[in-house]
Design a protein around this motif. Structure first.
Motif, PDB file in Angstrom:
ATOM      1  N   PRO A 102       0.786  -1.236   0.000  1.00 10.90           N
ATOM      2  CA  PRO A 102       0.000   0.000   0.000  1.00 10.90           C
ATOM      3  C   PRO A 102       0.819   1.288   0.000  1.00 10.90           C
ATOM      4  N   TRP A 103       2.169   1.209   0.113  1.00  8.33           N
ATOM      5  CA  TRP A 103       2.943   2.441   0.171  1.00  8.33           C
ATOM      6  C   TRP A 103       2.972   3.124  -1.182  1.00  8.33           C
ATOM      7  N   ALA A 104       3.156   4.438  -1.152  1.00  9.49           N
ATOM      8  CA  ALA A 104       3.200   5.199  -2.406  1.00  9.49           C
ATOM      9  C   ALA A 104       4.589   5.078  -3.014  1.00  9.49           C
ATOM     10  N   MET A 105       4.705   4.184  -3.957  1.00 10.36           N
ATOM     11  CA  MET A 105       6.000   3.954  -4.608  1.00 10.36           C
ATOM     12  C   MET A 105       5.744   3.576  -6.046  1.00 10.36           C
ATOM     13  N   LEU A 106       6.820   3.558  -6.822  1.00 12.86           N
ATOM     14  CA  LEU A 106       6.698   3.001  -8.168  1.00 12.86           C
ATOM     15  C   LEU A 106       6.533   1.491  -8.058  1.00 12.86           C
ATOM     16  N   ALA A 107       5.951   0.901  -9.072  1.00 13.48           N
ATOM     17  CA  ALA A 107       5.745  -0.548  -9.045  1.00 13.48           C
ATOM     18  C   ALA A 107       7.077  -1.290  -8.977  1.00 13.48           C
TER      19      ALA A 107
ATOM     20  N   ALA B  48      11.138  -8.797 -18.036  1.00 13.85           N
ATOM     21  CA  ALA B  48      11.510  -8.844 -16.619  1.00 13.85           C
ATOM     22  C   ALA B  48      11.748  -7.453 -16.057  1.00 13.85           C
ATOM     23  N   VAL B  49      12.437  -6.588 -16.800  1.00 14.19           N
ATOM     24  CA  VAL B  49      12.767  -5.267 -16.256  1.00 14.19           C
ATOM     25  C   VAL B  49      11.500  -4.459 -16.035  1.00 14.19           C
ATOM     26  N   GLU B  50      10.590  -4.548 -16.983  1.00 14.95           N
ATOM     27  CA  GLU B  50       9.360  -3.775 -16.857  1.00 14.95           C
ATOM     28  C   GLU B  50       8.466  -4.325 -15.738  1.00 14.95           C
ATOM     29  N   GLU B  51       8.397  -5.643 -15.633  1.00 13.53           N
ATOM     30  CA  GLU B  51       7.433  -6.231 -14.701  1.00 13.53           C
ATOM     31  C   GLU B  51       7.939  -6.321 -13.271  1.00 13.53           C
ATOM     32  N   THR B  52       9.238  -6.591 -13.101  1.00  9.05           N
ATOM     33  CA  THR B  52       9.734  -6.778 -11.745  1.00  9.05           C
ATOM     34  C   THR B  52      10.680  -5.686 -11.295  1.00  9.05           C
ATOM     35  N   GLY B  53      11.166  -4.861 -12.194  1.00  5.90           N
ATOM     36  CA  GLY B  53      12.077  -3.801 -11.801  1.00  5.90           C
ATOM     37  C   GLY B  53      13.454  -4.276 -11.429  1.00  5.90           C
ATOM     38  N   SER B  54      13.796  -5.518 -11.782  1.00  7.40           N
ATOM     39  CA  SER B  54      15.104  -6.042 -11.426  1.00  7.40           C
ATOM     40  C   SER B  54      15.919  -6.274 -12.681  1.00  7.40           C
ATOM     41  N   PRO B  55      17.050  -5.590 -12.833  1.00  7.45           N
ATOM     42  CA  PRO B  55      17.847  -5.779 -14.044  1.00  7.45           C
ATOM     43  C   PRO B  55      18.467  -7.166 -14.151  1.00  7.45           C
ATOM     44  N   ASN B  56      18.624  -7.850 -13.013  1.00  5.36           N
ATOM     45  CA  ASN B  56      19.220  -9.184 -13.037  1.00  5.36           C
ATOM     46  C   ASN B  56      18.113 -10.204 -13.320  1.00  5.36           C
ATOM     47  N   PHE B  57      18.158 -10.791 -14.507  1.00  5.32           N
ATOM     48  CA  PHE B  57      17.068 -11.701 -14.890  1.00  5.32           C
ATOM     49  C   PHE B  57      17.017 -12.932 -13.994  1.00  5.32           C
ATOM     50  N   VAL B  58      18.199 -13.378 -13.549  1.00  6.23           N
ATOM     51  CA  VAL B  58      18.208 -14.585 -12.721  1.00  6.23           C
ATOM     52  C   VAL B  58      17.470 -14.331 -11.409  1.00  6.23           C
ATOM     53  N   THR B  59      17.728 -13.170 -10.801  1.00  7.70           N
ATOM     54  CA  THR B  59      17.010 -12.836  -9.571  1.00  7.70           C
ATOM     55  C   THR B  59      15.525 -12.671  -9.837  1.00  7.70           C
ATOM     56  N   ALA B  60      15.185 -12.070 -10.990  1.00 10.60           N
ATOM     57  CA  ALA B  60      13.773 -11.878 -11.311  1.00 10.60           C
ATOM     58  C   ALA B  60      13.063 -13.218 -11.423  1.00 10.60           C
ATOM     59  N   VAL B  61      13.706 -14.176 -12.101  1.00 10.53           N
ATOM     60  CA  VAL B  61      13.090 -15.498 -12.246  1.00 10.53           C
ATOM     61  C   VAL B  61      13.011 -16.191 -10.895  1.00 10.53           C
ATOM     62  N   LEU B  62      14.118 -16.090 -10.143  1.00 11.20           N
ATOM     63  CA  LEU B  62      14.220 -16.838  -8.884  1.00 11.20           C
ATOM     64  C   LEU B  62      13.239 -16.304  -7.837  1.00 11.20           C
ATOM     65  N   ALA B  63      13.176 -14.983  -7.700  1.00  7.61           N
ATOM     66  CA  ALA B  63      12.445 -14.421  -6.564  1.00  7.61           C
ATOM     67  C   ALA B  63      11.058 -13.947  -6.947  1.00  7.61           C
ATOM     68  N   ASP B  64      10.814 -13.691  -8.210  1.00  4.04           N
ATOM     69  CA  ASP B  64       9.526 -13.114  -8.556  1.00  4.04           C
ATOM     70  C   ASP B  64       8.646 -14.072  -9.354  1.00  4.04           C
ATOM     71  N   TYR B  65       9.136 -14.496 -10.520  1.00  4.52           N
ATOM     72  CA  TYR B  65       8.299 -15.377 -11.333  1.00  4.52           C
ATOM     73  C   TYR B  65       8.131 -16.741 -10.679  1.00  4.52           C
TER      74      TYR B  65
END
Lengths: 143, 109, 121
Positions: A102-107, B48-65
């Motif tokens: 809920p915090w105001a931040m970028l996604a 990955a960069v757009e959806e998770t905000g993480s430039p490291n794809f491995v971290t994006a896959v591991l921690a988010d997807y």
């Protein structure tokens, strides 16, 4: 492993090396989402720092974590991971859906915060598990 | 026993031969269009960069997807550590009992 | 011949490494050697996955601004899967070593023949 192993040279050399290993572990954890690294590697590095200081300085090492404390820390790490998931569940999202906070931040920032949270949990779990295994395998016989 | 070992060696060689023959059917190395590198991996790299905000794809896959997967792995690691400590714990009662066991065994021998 | 080496020789090396595992598990008598053979097999599987993830001309899977397109980065999926596999293999190695310690403490030996003889006594 429970007694002091090092000579003067080994003791002095590792006293210099161990803080840098720990600092590198923390760097790998914090910077893990924009450069190579992440929770698992950071946990291994931090555990190696503790194991090295145990190998050189014995039971009375400076950076020592006993086996029981390590097991508690591992439990805390695993709990932290699940807690982040339940937290996003409480905020009305899916399990581990970081974008819902809920915090105001970028996604992207919300996602980065969530990833950092679970990586701290993974780091604690891996570090403490390696230390607990090392401690259990090298424990002195009490006979 | 000798025949058993020869049979095991035969099965082993058969297994190796199957693997070496089937190597020809595996995707070519370093091929950007191979099946392993096209379907879901492309989407990870593209979004990955757009959806998770993480430039490291491995971290994006591991921690988010695949965060749920990683939760399972973490639990496995914790359980393994717990099992090691519980297997090797020394409490006073069990230590004396184990000592008695080995003493009785030595008497038998 | 050159094409063969470029395309399949890495697979062959990985298969040789993999076959060391079943060989050691079947033919070695010492339990610690069996455990080492099992770990060699695990390393071969990890190498196989990483070899499948490579691409010609690809860089490491970290986003570089201005470099767009899946062809320019190697496949991040095998790396993410094998990262956890390595740590899990370490934890299971700890469990198996502790089991071997208990066997050694109870029977006093880790050789398979002698162990079976003492178990049947």
């Amino acid at each position: 492993m429970n007694e002091r192993f090092g000579t003067v040279v080994l003791d002095t050399a590792f006293r210099f090396v161990i803080p840098f290993v720990m600092l590198y572990g923390v760097y790998v954890l914090i910077n893990g989402e924009s450069s190579p690294g992440g929770g698992f590697q950071a946990g291994a590095l931090l555990a190696i720092a503790v194991v090295l200081s145990r190998l050189v300085q014995g039971e009375k090492a400076v950076f020592n974590i006993s086996g029981n404390t390590a097991l508690i820390l591992a439990g805390i790490g695993t709990f932290l991971y699940g807690f982040v998931g339940v937290l996003t569940l409480c905020w009305g999202g899916n399990f581990l859906e970081y974008g819902i906070s809920p915090w105001a931040m970028l996604a992207a920032e919300k996602h980065a915060l969530g990833i950092l949270g679970i990586e701290i949990g993974v780091t604690l779990c891996v570090m403490a598990t390696i230390i607990a295994i090392f401690d259990a395998l090298t424990r002195k016989e009490e006979v | 026993m000798k025949a058993l070992r020869m049979g095991a060696l035969f099965v082993l060689l058969l297994m190796a031969e199957v693997m070496f023959i089937s190597a020809g059917a595996l995707p070519q190395l370093y091929d950007p269009q191979s099946a392993a590198a096209t379907h879901v991996a492309d989407r990870y790299i593209a979004d990955a960069v757009e959806e998770t905000g993480s430039p490291n794809f491995v971290t994006a896959v591991l921690a988010d997807y695949r965060g749920y997967d990683t939760l399972g792995e973490t639990t496995v690691i914790f359980t393994a550590g717990l099992a090691t400590v519980l297997l090797l714990r020394v409490s006073k009662g069990s230590a004396s009992k184990r000592e008695g066991d080995s003493a009785a065994e030595e008497e038998q021998v | 011949m050159k094409e063969f080496f470029a395309e399949y020789f890495v697979y062959w090396l990985i298969f040789i490494l993999f076959m060391l595992g079943p060989y050691g598990i079947i033919f070695k008598k010492n339990l610690v050697k069996k455990l080492m053979a099992m770990n060699i097999m695990q390393v071969a599987v990890i190498l196989f996955f990483l070899a499948l993830g490579q691409k010609a001309g690809g860089t490491i899977p970290i986003n570089v601004p201005g470099l767009v397109g899946a062809v320019n980065y190697i496949n991040p999926l095998p790396h993410a899967l094998m990262l956890t596999a390595i740590v899990v293999s370490l934890a299971t190695l700890g469990v198996s070593l502790s089991l071997l310690l208990l066997i050694q403490k109870h029977y006093g030996v880790l050789e398979e023949d002698e162990l079976l003889r003492r178990m049947n006594q």
